[in-house]
Design a protein around this motif. Structure first.
Motif, short mmCIF file in Angstrom:
data_model
loop_
_atom_site.label_atom_id
_atom_site.label_comp_id
_atom_site.label_asym_id
_atom_site.label_seq_id
_atom_site.Cartn_x
_atom_site.Cartn_y
_atom_site.Cartn_z
N MET A 15 3.07 8.18 -4.10
CA MET A 15 2.09 7.12 -3.91
C MET A 15 1.80 6.40 -5.23
SD MET A 15 1.06 6.30 -1.03
CE MET A 15 1.15 6.82 0.66
N GLN A 16 1.84 7.14 -6.34
CA GLN A 16 1.59 6.50 -7.64
C GLN A 16 2.69 5.49 -7.96
OE1 GLN A 16 0.70 9.69 -7.07
NE2 GLN A 16 -1.46 9.18 -7.34
N GLU A 17 3.93 5.84 -7.59
CA GLU A 17 5.04 4.90 -7.82
C GLU A 17 4.93 3.67 -6.92
OE1 GLU A 17 8.81 7.58 -9.22
OE2 GLU A 17 7.98 8.07 -7.27
N MET A 62 4.80 0.76 8.04
CA MET A 62 5.07 1.80 7.05
C MET A 62 4.74 1.38 5.62
SD MET A 62 8.83 2.81 8.50
CE MET A 62 9.20 2.70 10.27
N SER A 63 3.91 0.36 5.46
CA SER A 63 3.64 -0.12 4.10
C SER A 63 2.18 -0.56 3.97
CB SER A 63 4.57 -1.29 3.78
OG SER A 63 4.25 -2.42 4.58
N THR A 64 1.92 -1.34 2.95
CA THR A 64 0.69 -2.14 2.75
C THR A 64 -0.59 -1.33 2.48
OG1 THR A 64 1.65 -3.88 4.09
CG2 THR A 64 -0.73 -3.99 3.79
N VAL A 65 -0.86 -0.32 3.29
CA VAL A 65 -2.12 0.42 3.15
C VAL A 65 -2.28 1.02 1.73
CG1 VAL A 65 -3.41 2.43 3.99
CG2 VAL A 65 -2.40 0.82 5.62
N PRO A 66 -1.24 1.68 1.18
CA PRO A 66 -1.42 2.21 -0.18
C PRO A 66 -1.72 1.12 -1.21
CG PRO A 66 0.58 3.11 0.84
CD PRO A 66 0.07 2.05 1.76
N GLU A 67 -1.01 0.01 -1.11
CA GLU A 67 -1.21 -1.08 -2.07
C GLU A 67 -2.63 -1.66 -1.96
OE1 GLU A 67 1.53 -0.75 -0.07
OE2 GLU A 67 3.23 -1.91 -0.83
N VAL A 68 -3.09 -1.79 -0.71
CA VAL A 68 -4.42 -2.36 -0.50
C VAL A 68 -5.50 -1.42 -1.07
CG1 VAL A 68 -6.13 -3.03 1.25
CG2 VAL A 68 -3.75 -3.76 1.48
N ILE A 69 -5.32 -0.12 -0.84
CA ILE A 69 -6.30 0.84 -1.35
C ILE A 69 -6.41 0.74 -2.87
CG2 ILE A 69 -6.72 3.32 -1.72
CD1 ILE A 69 -5.62 3.77 1.16
N VAL A 70 -5.27 0.69 -3.54
CA VAL A 70 -5.29 0.62 -5.01
C VAL A 70 -5.85 -0.73 -5.48
CG1 VAL A 70 -3.81 0.57 -7.07
CG2 VAL A 70 -3.55 2.38 -5.35
N ALA A 71 -5.49 -1.79 -4.79
CA ALA A 71 -6.01 -3.12 -5.16
C ALA A 71 -7.53 -3.15 -5.01
CB ALA A 71 -5.37 -4.20 -4.30
N ARG A 72 -8.03 -2.55 -3.96
CA ARG A 72 -9.48 -2.54 -3.74
C ARG A 72 -10.18 -1.60 -4.75
NH1 ARG A 72 -11.89 -6.02 -3.00
NH2 ARG A 72 -13.66 -5.03 -1.97
N HIS A 73 -9.52 -0.52 -5.09
CA HIS A 73 -10.07 0.40 -6.10
C HIS A 73 -10.40 -0.36 -7.38
CE1 HIS A 73 -9.34 3.44 -9.45
NE2 HIS A 73 -10.38 3.97 -8.81
N GLN A 74 -9.50 -1.31 -7.72
CA GLN A 74 -9.69 -2.05 -8.98
C GLN A 74 -10.31 -3.43 -8.74
OE1 GLN A 74 -5.67 -1.56 -10.27
NE2 GLN A 74 -4.89 -3.27 -9.11
N GLY A 75 -10.90 -3.62 -7.55
CA GLY A 75 -11.71 -4.81 -7.30
C GLY A 75 -10.94 -6.10 -7.04
N MET A 76 -9.67 -5.99 -6.69
CA MET A 76 -8.93 -7.22 -6.35
C MET A 76 -9.34 -7.72 -4.97
SD MET A 76 -5.06 -6.41 -7.67
CE MET A 76 -4.35 -8.04 -7.78
N GLU A 77 -9.20 -9.02 -4.78
CA GLU A 77 -9.45 -9.62 -3.48
C GLU A 77 -8.12 -9.62 -2.72
OE1 GLU A 77 -11.78 -13.64 -2.01
OE2 GLU A 77 -10.91 -13.55 -3.99
N PRO A 90 -3.15 7.46 -2.29
CA PRO A 90 -2.74 6.93 -3.60
C PRO A 90 -3.75 7.17 -4.72
CG PRO A 90 -3.31 5.13 -2.10
CD PRO A 90 -3.28 6.39 -1.28
N LEU A 91 -4.99 7.48 -4.37
CA LEU A 91 -6.00 7.70 -5.41
C LEU A 91 -6.27 9.19 -5.64
CD1 LEU A 91 -8.57 4.87 -4.53
CD2 LEU A 91 -6.66 4.80 -6.15
#
Ligand code: HPA
Length: 275
Positions: free
Chosen positions: A92-94, A213-228, A142-143
């Motif tokens: 998930m980190q990758e 099979m995608s997207t959710v991990p990226e969204v979680i990390v983006a939201r963790h760091q406050g991206m829109e 991912p977190l």
């Protein structure tokens, strides 16, 4: 711990040298069969993933691996043409590493696209769904692990994973341009098998409209760091307890191709008018 920050910095430094003209206002991640959006970029520079230190390299057909920097509708964007998936064997980190790098580069908005299987009976193949929420069913978070405090909180809020203003803007564009859009909940599963009829049924019972099979991990990390964040999903097949869709990767790519012009119009429209 310092190591991960150093790695992100090293990657960002290299990319920075390609994007020095102006900080991108949007990062864009292209999903399966959605690479035509790339043609919309007035390209300033391109960097193959293999020349970016620490970047994951994609292994799936239909997923190229390069970062494209340039302009869409006069605004600066950085596009990932090709993403990596958890099912390829990456951690998930990758999978989410590029999202960390985007933030480090000063990018605050993320637009994602993907292909998914529709389980809402009102959906048709080729529909574009604006993702309004997701359900994370990936087996690894991912977190998980030590929190990267410099990026965000240990227990991030997830009450608005997808930007309400971006969604409203997309709906407005769709209405103006006469594009049919659906809105719904995307359920993220690890794959790489497509779902069994019973599993599509489960996704529906859980409250999902589409599964991928995608997207959710990226969204979680983006939201963790406050991206829109906003995301569009192309419905490439339909599943349910009484439907045996017999999906193949080729069919997914074909259906994505058919819906492509609408995805292009929506993303271009958003980039043009979103303040
Ligand atoms: N399931 C999971 N992922 C997918 C599907 C599906 O039906 N279609 C496209 N990606």
């Amino acid at each position: 711990m310092q190591q991960i920050y150093d790695r992100i910095n090293e990657t960002a430094r290299i990319i920075q040298s390609y994007i020095s003209e102006h900080t991108p206002e949007f990062a864009i991640i292209l999903g399966s069969g959605l690479s035509k959006l790339e043609d919309e970029v007035e390209v300033i520079s391109e960097i193959s993933y293999k020349n970016i230190p620490n970047f994951p390299k994609s292994t799936v057909a239909g997923h190229k691996g390069k970062l494209v920097y340039g302009k869409i509708q006069g605004r600066y964007v950085l596009m990932m043409a090709g993403r990596v998936h958890y099912y390829e064997g990456y951690s998930m980190q990758e999978v989410t590493y590029p999202i960390r790098v985007f933030k480090q580069l000063g990018i605050n908005r993320l637009i994602l696209s993907n292909a998914s299987g529709g389980v809402n009976p009102n959906f048709s193949i080729g529909d574009v769904m604006i993702i309004r929420d997701h359900i994370n069913l990936f087996p690894e978070h991912p977190l998980r692990g030590k929190n990267l405090d410099e990026f965000g909180a240990r227990f991030p809020d997830m009450s608005k994973p997808y930007s309400h203003t971006m969604i409203a803007t997309l709906e407005e564009i769709a209405k103006k341009q006469g594009i049919k859009v659906q809105k719904g909940v995307y359920v993220g599963l690890q794959g790489p098998t497509f779902e069994t009829p019973a599993e599509y049924g489960m996704v529906r019972i859980l409250g999902g409209d589409a599964v991928g099979m995608s997207t959710v991990p990226e969204v979680i990390v983006a939201r963790h760091q406050g991206m829109e964040v906003c995301a569009l999903s192309v419905i490439t097949d339909l599943g349910g307890p009484d439907i045996s869709p017999n999906v193949s990767h080729e069919e997914v790519l074909n259906a994505a191709n058919i819906a492509m012009p609408n995805v292009v119009k929506l993303v271009k429209g958003l980039i043009e008018i979103y303040k």
